[in-house]
Design an enzyme around this catalytic site. Structure first.
Site, PDB file in Angstrom:
ATOM      1  N   ARG A 236      36.847  70.727 -82.961  1.00 26.99           N
ATOM      2  CA  ARG A 236      37.068  69.340 -82.539  1.00 26.99           C
ATOM      3  C   ARG A 236      35.856  68.814 -81.778  1.00 26.99           C
ATOM      4  O   ARG A 236      35.414  67.675 -81.980  1.00 26.99           O
ATOM      5  CB  ARG A 236      38.325  69.256 -81.671  1.00 26.99           C
ATOM      6  N   PHE A 252      46.714  64.825 -91.470  1.00 26.18           N
ATOM      7  CA  PHE A 252      47.394  65.972 -90.871  1.00 26.18           C
ATOM      8  C   PHE A 252      47.014  66.024 -89.385  1.00 26.18           C
ATOM      9  O   PHE A 252      46.675  67.075 -88.845  1.00 26.18           O
ATOM     10  CB  PHE A 252      47.004  67.281 -91.557  1.00 26.18           C
ATOM     11  N   ASP A 275      50.332  61.709 -90.271  1.00 26.38           N
ATOM     12  CA  ASP A 275      50.991  63.006 -90.289  1.00 26.38           C
ATOM     13  C   ASP A 275      52.418  62.807 -90.796  1.00 26.38           C
ATOM     14  O   ASP A 275      52.969  61.708 -90.698  1.00 26.38           O
ATOM     15  CB  ASP A 275      51.023  63.623 -88.880  1.00 26.38           C
ATOM     16  N   ALA A 304      50.112  62.976 -96.910  1.00 29.06           N
ATOM     17  CA  ALA A 304      48.666  62.749 -96.929  1.00 29.06           C
ATOM     18  C   ALA A 304      48.198  62.176 -98.257  1.00 29.06           C
ATOM     19  O   ALA A 304      47.368  61.247 -98.286  1.00 29.06           O
ATOM     20  CB  ALA A 304      47.935  64.051 -96.627  1.00 29.06           C
ATOM     21  N   ASP A 324      42.870  68.588 -92.213  1.00 29.43           N
ATOM     22  CA  ASP A 324      43.287  69.846 -91.586  1.00 29.43           C
ATOM     23  C   ASP A 324      44.723  70.159 -92.018  1.00 29.43           C
ATOM     24  O   ASP A 324      45.654  70.132 -91.211  1.00 29.43           O
ATOM     25  CB  ASP A 324      43.193  69.735 -90.062  1.00 29.43           C
ATOM     26  N   CYS A 364      43.379  76.915 -93.708  1.00 23.12           N
ATOM     27  CA  CYS A 364      43.938  77.994 -92.893  1.00 23.12           C
ATOM     28  C   CYS A 364      44.724  78.958 -93.769  1.00 23.12           C
ATOM     29  O   CYS A 364      45.578  79.695 -93.277  1.00 23.12           O
ATOM     30  CB  CYS A 364      44.807  77.437 -91.770  1.00 23.12           C
TER      31      CYS A 364
END
Length: 420
Positions: A236, A252, A275, A304, A324, A364
């Site tokens: 960030r 997100f 989101d 999204a 993200d 991720c």
């Protein structure tokens, strides 16, 4: 000089006791030619690598793991309910996986954050224990100010929860300790756990932390993960350096992490955050107000892909876009679908970027390799008719280390790119 006979006798007795204790453990025998990963300290023994189990270990019991020729490899904890049948912790025959062992591993993990990383600021948050990377496979501990949040993804460590909680109380004196469970782990490990307060007083809701001058309100009991995405801390901050004067689309966005950093530390002109969680967006809006930037941040609830389609139809463009998304591949069979999704998502984002815009894109999904993710980015750029330059290749913050012995530990990739 001759040795002291009493000292020699004591050492001999200790060694004999250690040998006797090891011999009393049930034995997990590894199949022929399957032992190398475990000699190389990979901590997960899957069912397919096991030839047989000698003895009748209960769920959570300590076992010794040996080769097909009977050579000692490691000591671990057994779980007949899990595909990870044994989690390995100690590669010393004389080192039991007991309270002393747990205490020493916790001390080492805490020392890293305190002495090396200097993550002890009272209003900050930090990962104190990172599972395999800290030699405690199946245990995650995060600190949020005066509170600790535990995640237990190992049945055996869940069985030792009271010991772990007591050790953490002795070492850290937290105001309270909470338990959060990870999606799917209860079934995978045969766990019977529920989220809630384990010890001490409950945290306020929201509670507040500070990160590089940005204040965030969090819900430790209801928020995602253990309350916040601590692993993106440094990413960030890195992104903020590119955002002066830009309009930012933060997809997100959860509780506003990347967008708030861009506004407060980067001097962005404005942020649109999106989101699917209405609860997260309420906290994001409150965070914008908390930091005095609510007049330049707007939030909307939505999928999204649909948000991207609408913005493209409206002809909107942004100086920076952040992607993200949550984990897209929980099983190896889902990897092809995940890569297709990453390519589609990044293509749509590139189509909304102004010339020479900044794209932050993350994965991720630990099962998706860095090479495959970069291939998905390349496909997205070609399909969008854009040139993409990778400016920074990043991972999680340093308090989320990875074990060199367990490549599966590496789960977060973050790319900061320029899109011509």
């Amino acid at each position: 000089m001759s040795e002291n006979p009493s000292e020699v006798e004591t050492e001999t007795t200790i060694a004999a006791d250690a040998d006797s204790a090891l011999a009393a453990l049930p034995v997990v025998v590894i199949k022929k030619r399957r032992a190398l990963p475990f000699f190389s300290r990979h901590p997960w023994v899957f069912t397919g690598a096991i030839a047989r189990v000698e003895g009748d270990p209960a769920a959570g019991a300590e076992v010794q793991v040996v080769t097909d020729r009977g050579e000692f490899i490691a000591r671990g904890l057994f779980n007949p309910h899990s595909n990870i049948r044994v989690r390995l912790y100690s590669w010393r025959a004389d080192c039991a996986v007991d309270e002393t062992f747990l205490s020493e591993r916790l001390d080492a993990a805490l020392a890293l954050r305190r002495d090396v990383l200097d993550r002890n600021q009272p209003e900050s948050a930090c990962r104190l224990v990172a599972s395999e990377a800290d030699g405690l496979s199946g245990l995650t501990v995060d600190r949020y100010g005066k509170w600790l949040v535990l995640q237990l993804t190992s049945f055996a460590l869940a069985e030792r929860r009271d010991v772990i909680v007591r050790l953490l109380k002795e070492k850290l004196s937290p105001a309270g300790i909470l338990l959060r469970t990870e999606k799917g782990i209860r079934d995978a490990e045969g766990l019977q756990l529920s989220d809630g307060l384990l010890e001490g007083e409950a945290p306020p809701s929201p509670m507040f932390i500070e990160e590089f001058g940005v204040r965030y309100g969090l819900d430790l009991l209801q928020g995602q993960k253990t309350g916040f995405y601590l692993d993106q801390r440094d990413n960030r901050a890195a992104f903020a350096k590119y955002t002066a004067g830009l309009t930012v689309l933060d997809l997100f966005c959860y509780t506003g992490g990347f967008g708030l950093s861009a506004m407060v530390n980067g001097g962005a002109r404005g942020v649109l955050g999106a989101d699917a969680s209405e609860a997260a967006l309420k906290i994001a809006q409150a965070n914008a107000e908390l930091n005095g930037v609510a007049d330049r941040m707007t939030f909307e609830k939505g999928d999204a892909f649909r948000v991207l389609d609408r913005l493209r139809e409206e002809g909107q463009q942004f100086g920076a876009v952040v992607l993200d998304p949550p984990k897209m591949a929980r099983h190896r069979s889902a990897v092809p679908s995940a890569l297709k999704g990453y390519a589609q998502l990044n293509r749509a984002a590139m189509e909304l970027l102004s010339p020479n815009g900044i794209l932050v894109t993350c994965s991720c999904s630990g099962l998706v390799s860095r090479a495959d993710f970069e291939a998905a980015l390349a496909k997205a750029a070609i399909d969008a008719g854009r040139n993409l330059q990778i400016l920074e290749t990043r991972g999680p913050a340093a308090d989320h280390p990875a074990s060199v012995f367990c490549p599966e530990n590496h789960y977060l990739d973050c790319y900061i790119c320029r899109v011509e």
